[in-house]
Design a protein around this motif. Structure first.
Motif, PDB file in Angstrom:
ATOM      1  N   GLU A 182       0.835  -1.207   0.000  1.00  0.00           N
ATOM      2  CA  GLU A 182       0.000   0.000   0.000  1.00  0.00           C
ATOM      3  C   GLU A 182       0.869   1.256   0.000  1.00  0.00           C
ATOM      4  O   GLU A 182       0.599   2.210  -0.742  1.00  0.00           O
ATOM      5  CB  GLU A 182      -0.919   0.001   1.227  1.00  0.00           C
ATOM      6  CG  GLU A 182      -1.982  -1.093   1.193  1.00  0.00           C
ATOM      7  CD  GLU A 182      -2.849  -1.086   2.443  1.00  0.00           C
ATOM      8  OE1 GLU A 182      -2.539  -0.296   3.364  1.00  0.00           O
ATOM      9  OE2 GLU A 182      -3.820  -1.869   2.503  1.00  0.00           O
ATOM     10  N   HIS A 183       1.911   1.240   0.801  1.00  0.00           N
ATOM     11  CA  HIS A 183       2.796   2.409   0.883  1.00  0.00           C
ATOM     12  C   HIS A 183       3.533   2.630  -0.442  1.00  0.00           C
ATOM     13  O   HIS A 183       3.616   3.753  -0.940  1.00  0.00           O
ATOM     14  CB  HIS A 183       3.802   2.215   2.022  1.00  0.00           C
ATOM     15  CG  HIS A 183       4.756   3.365   2.182  1.00  0.00           C
ATOM     16  ND1 HIS A 183       5.964   3.413   1.520  1.00  0.00           N
ATOM     17  CD2 HIS A 183       4.675   4.501   2.914  1.00  0.00           C
ATOM     18  CE1 HIS A 183       6.586   4.541   1.838  1.00  0.00           C
ATOM     19  NE2 HIS A 183       5.825   5.218   2.682  1.00  0.00           N
ATOM     20  N   THR A 185       2.779   1.695  -3.498  1.00  0.00           N
ATOM     21  CA  THR A 185       1.944   2.054  -4.645  1.00  0.00           C
ATOM     22  C   THR A 185       1.309   3.434  -4.514  1.00  0.00           C
ATOM     23  O   THR A 185       0.915   4.031  -5.511  1.00  0.00           O
ATOM     24  CB  THR A 185       0.821   1.010  -4.850  1.00  0.00           C
ATOM     25  OG1 THR A 185       0.066   0.882  -3.639  1.00  0.00           O
ATOM     26  CG2 THR A 185       1.410  -0.335  -5.237  1.00  0.00           C
ATOM     27  N   ARG A 186       1.238   3.940  -3.275  1.00  0.00           N
ATOM     28  CA  ARG A 186       0.570   5.226  -3.052  1.00  0.00           C
ATOM     29  C   ARG A 186       1.525   6.392  -2.818  1.00  0.00           C
ATOM     30  O   ARG A 186       1.086   7.535  -2.753  1.00  0.00           O
ATOM     31  CB  ARG A 186      -0.372   5.112  -1.848  1.00  0.00           C
ATOM     32  CG  ARG A 186      -1.535   4.155  -2.078  1.00  0.00           C
ATOM     33  CD  ARG A 186      -2.398   4.043  -0.837  1.00  0.00           C
ATOM     34  NE  ARG A 186      -3.497   3.098  -1.029  1.00  0.00           N
ATOM     35  CZ  ARG A 186      -4.381   2.793  -0.075  1.00  0.00           C
ATOM     36  NH1 ARG A 186      -4.276   3.353   1.123  1.00  0.00           N
ATOM     37  NH2 ARG A 186      -5.349   1.925  -0.328  1.00  0.00           N
ATOM     38  N   ARG A 187       2.809   6.100  -2.687  1.00  0.00           N
ATOM     39  CA  ARG A 187       3.748   7.177  -2.390  1.00  0.00           C
ATOM     40  C   ARG A 187       3.789   8.170  -3.551  1.00  0.00           C
ATOM     41  O   ARG A 187       3.564   7.807  -4.717  1.00  0.00           O
ATOM     42  CB  ARG A 187       5.141   6.617  -2.111  1.00  0.00           C
ATOM     43  CG  ARG A 187       5.842   6.032  -3.310  1.00  0.00           C
ATOM     44  CD  ARG A 187       7.099   5.298  -2.891  1.00  0.00           C
ATOM     45  NE  ARG A 187       7.869   4.873  -4.057  1.00  0.00           N
ATOM     46  CZ  ARG A 187       8.848   3.996  -4.003  1.00  0.00           C
ATOM     47  NH1 ARG A 187       9.180   3.434  -2.860  1.00  0.00           N
ATOM     48  NH2 ARG A 187       9.518   3.671  -5.098  1.00  0.00           N
ATOM     49  N   SER A 188       4.064   9.405  -3.254  1.00  0.00           N
ATOM     50  CA  SER A 188       4.047  10.459  -4.268  1.00  0.00           C
ATOM     51  C   SER A 188       5.269  10.420  -5.166  1.00  0.00           C
ATOM     52  O   SER A 188       5.187  10.764  -6.359  1.00  0.00           O
ATOM     53  CB  SER A 188       3.950  11.832  -3.587  1.00  0.00           C
ATOM     54  OG  SER A 188       5.035  12.026  -2.696  1.00  0.00           O
ATOM     55  N   PRO A 191       5.980   6.065  -7.457  1.00  0.00           N
ATOM     56  CA  PRO A 191       5.239   4.940  -6.874  1.00  0.00           C
ATOM     57  C   PRO A 191       5.455   3.647  -7.659  1.00  0.00           C
ATOM     58  O   PRO A 191       5.782   3.680  -8.855  1.00  0.00           O
ATOM     59  CB  PRO A 191       3.783   5.406  -6.971  1.00  0.00           C
ATOM     60  CG  PRO A 191       3.766   6.350  -8.133  1.00  0.00           C
ATOM     61  CD  PRO A 191       5.089   7.070  -8.054  1.00  0.00           C
TER      62      PRO A 191
END
Length: 225
Positions: A182-183, A185-188, A191
């Motif tokens: 989750e982290h 794939t969602r990091r700015s 990703p």
């Protein structure tokens, strides 16, 4: 000018990228670069300095003091930080968790980008990570997105930790895998995602040898094309 070939392998944590990519590089006579180890090195550095990845004011200053070198040896890639070999100290769950957060920082990614690209200009190389095909080597000759189910990846990581003599709980490992997915794939910053021209290789249920065979066949076919 001599032509060097580059293979970019991306995918989630625990997909076996490092193990399979390393074996593929050996079979092909390529240099293998474990980019995750570079981020782990940065994570180890700031951790030893008492700084967390959320302290974005101080992380850039610590990077100025980080002299990172990569030593390719017969037994694999060694990470040298300020003259010290820390290869055996960066493979703990704590450093893994920190590395994922450190990798989300633009200042860290920018700091390491030239190092990775320069190596691709000097060798036939296989790199694995989270954004090799999308950011680091967008012009790679072969791009592969290597994945497996979270449960399968957790089982592999659990077995790996137990073999190293480290205490591990499967449910905890699985939860950590899902949270890291989750982290990542969602990091700015850069990703985790599959490049549009990358081939999807799912190794769920495969043995190491089976996964390696699939990867080698895919790479050879793309290089011939």
């Amino acid at each position: 000018m001599e032509k060097f070939y580059s293979v970019a392998i991306d995918g989630p944590s625990g997909a076996g990228k490092s193990t399979i990519a390393k074996a593929a590089a050996k079979a092909l006579g390529f240099v293998y670069l474990d980019t995750g180890a570079i981020y782990r090195t940065v994570a180890w550095h700031i951790t030893m300095m008492g700084i967390g990845p959320k302290d974005t004011d101080h992380v850039p200053m610590l990077l100025d003091d980080a002299n990172i070198k990569i030593d390719f040896r017969e037994d694999g890639q060694h990470m040298i930080l300020n003259g010290k070999d820390i290869t055996g100290e960066i493979r703990t769950p704590e450093i893994s968790a920190c590395a994922s957060k450190v990798a989300a920082l633009s200042c860290v990614r920018d700091f390491l980008l030239d190092l990775q690209r320069d190596l691709a200009k000097q060798h036939n190389i296989i790199m694995d990570g989270r954004d090799i095909g999308t950011v680091v080597l967008p012009g790679a000759d072969v791009k592969i997105f290597l994945t497996a189910s979270p449960e399968d990846r957790a089982r592999r990581r659990f077995d790996e930790l137990r073999k190293r003599g480290q205490e591990a709980d499967y449910d905890t490992v699985l939860r950590d895998i899902i949270l890291r997915d989750e982290h990542d794939t969602r990091r700015s910053a850069a990703p985790l995602r599959q490049a549009e021209d990358a081939l999807l290789v799912d190794t769920t249920g495969n043995s190491l040898d089976e996964s390696l065979d699939v990867l080698l066949e895919t790479i050879k076919e793309r290089l011939k094309a």
